[in-house]
Design a protein around this motif. Sequence first.
Motif, PDB file in Angstrom:
ATOM      1  N   THR A  51       0.835  -1.193   0.000  1.00 11.33           N
ATOM      2  CA  THR A  51       0.000   0.000   0.000  1.00 11.33           C
ATOM      3  C   THR A  51       0.872   1.247   0.000  1.00 11.33           C
ATOM      4  O   THR A  51       1.800   1.371   0.813  1.00 11.33           O
ATOM      5  CB  THR A  51      -0.919   0.023   1.234  1.00 11.33           C
ATOM      6  OG1 THR A  51      -1.716  -1.175   1.246  1.00 11.33           O
ATOM      7  CG2 THR A  51      -1.832   1.234   1.207  1.00 11.33           C
ATOM      8  N   ALA A  52       0.607   2.153  -0.919  1.00 11.78           N
ATOM      9  CA  ALA A  52       1.364   3.401  -1.010  1.00 11.78           C
ATOM     10  C   ALA A  52       1.012   4.325   0.159  1.00 11.78           C
ATOM     11  O   ALA A  52      -0.006   4.138   0.822  1.00 11.78           O
ATOM     12  CB  ALA A  52       1.055   4.087  -2.339  1.00 11.78           C
ATOM     13  N   PRO A  53       1.840   5.313   0.425  1.00 13.18           N
ATOM     14  CA  PRO A  53       1.559   6.250   1.528  1.00 13.18           C
ATOM     15  C   PRO A  53       0.209   6.939   1.419  1.00 13.18           C
ATOM     16  O   PRO A  53      -0.385   7.320   2.437  1.00 13.18           O
ATOM     17  CB  PRO A  53       2.706   7.254   1.424  1.00 13.18           C
ATOM     18  CG  PRO A  53       3.822   6.493   0.803  1.00 13.18           C
ATOM     19  CD  PRO A  53       3.158   5.577  -0.181  1.00 13.18           C
ATOM     20  N   ASP A  54      -0.321   7.097   0.192  1.00 15.63           N
ATOM     21  CA  ASP A  54      -1.622   7.748   0.035  1.00 15.63           C
ATOM     22  C   ASP A  54      -2.785   6.765   0.180  1.00 15.63           C
ATOM     23  O   ASP A  54      -3.940   7.129  -0.015  1.00 15.63           O
ATOM     24  CB  ASP A  54      -1.710   8.450  -1.327  1.00 15.63           C
ATOM     25  CG  ASP A  54      -1.565   7.478  -2.506  1.00 15.63           C
ATOM     26  OD1 ASP A  54      -1.474   6.249  -2.272  1.00 15.63           O
ATOM     27  OD2 ASP A  54      -1.536   7.955  -3.652  1.00 15.63           O
ATOM     28  N   GLY A  55      -2.451   5.513   0.519  1.00 18.48           N
ATOM     29  CA  GLY A  55      -3.490   4.516   0.737  1.00 18.48           C
ATOM     30  C   GLY A  55      -3.865   3.704  -0.481  1.00 18.48           C
ATOM     31  O   GLY A  55      -4.653   2.756  -0.387  1.00 18.48           O
ATOM     32  N   GLU A  56      -3.311   4.057  -1.632  1.00 19.40           N
ATOM     33  CA  GLU A  56      -3.630   3.344  -2.863  1.00 19.40           C
ATOM     34  C   GLU A  56      -2.817   2.054  -2.966  1.00 19.40           C
ATOM     35  O   GLU A  56      -1.657   2.010  -2.540  1.00 19.40           O
ATOM     36  CB  GLU A  56      -3.345   4.231  -4.080  1.00 19.40           C
ATOM     37  CG  GLU A  56      -4.279   5.419  -4.217  1.00 19.40           C
ATOM     38  CD  GLU A  56      -5.717   5.002  -4.438  1.00 19.40           C
ATOM     39  OE1 GLU A  56      -5.955   4.091  -5.267  1.00 19.40           O
ATOM     40  OE2 GLU A  56      -6.598   5.573  -3.766  1.00 19.40           O
TER      41      GLU A  56
END
Length: 232
Positions: free
Chosen positions: A209-214
């Motif tokens: 999961t990327a830091p932006d939640g994606e």
Amino acid sequence: MSDHTTDHQADRAHTDGTHAASTADSAAAFWDERYNQSDRLWSGEPNAALVRETEGLVPGSALDLGCGEGGDAIWLARQGWRVTATDISRVALGRAAEHAAQAQVADRVDWQHHDLGASFPTGSYDLVSAQFLHSLHEMPRERILRDAAAAVTEGGTLLIVGHMGFPAWETEPHPGVDFPSPQKVLASLDLPAGQWDVLVCDTHEHSLTAPDGEPSTRTNYTVKLRRRRSDG
């Protein structure tokens, strides 16, 4: 050899030694600071590649290089392995020991502080695991992995897992960090002919999961080898 040459080499050795010590100190300070920024840096779960690639192995002695907060070492201990686990960060090792005590496997893990570029655990092991042994600081990674191979007992397994590059969201990658291919890792081990079997040398996608939640993925590699027994 002239006295002048001897003095020059001695001065250079002293300078190189001082540089190495300074580099090791800065790397240890970097990781201690990073661990101190949060109560837990990693999930505490074992790396998926470790779980996958040790399936079917008979538990024995294991060496975990760069153990962090102990997720892999504790999981191995729960499976019945006797584990020696090392890290450059004393902060990480302190947490790992606490987590092992909570998991009731403290008696199965020996936590050792090592800057692997300067010192390496003694002994031989049925499993040597190097999971994501990368650093933003100078580190003789190829030599460390050759030391890892030398520490594998006959019939034992060497497992190396690493990243193929920075994650997609990393906007300012560090140009000095090398992410070799699994084939390059295998070649750099410089293994004696006829003494090892290559079981895995491949890449795979890891979901995260990327830091932006994606949702995202990152390409990793696995190199797994078995050392042959001298009796065939």
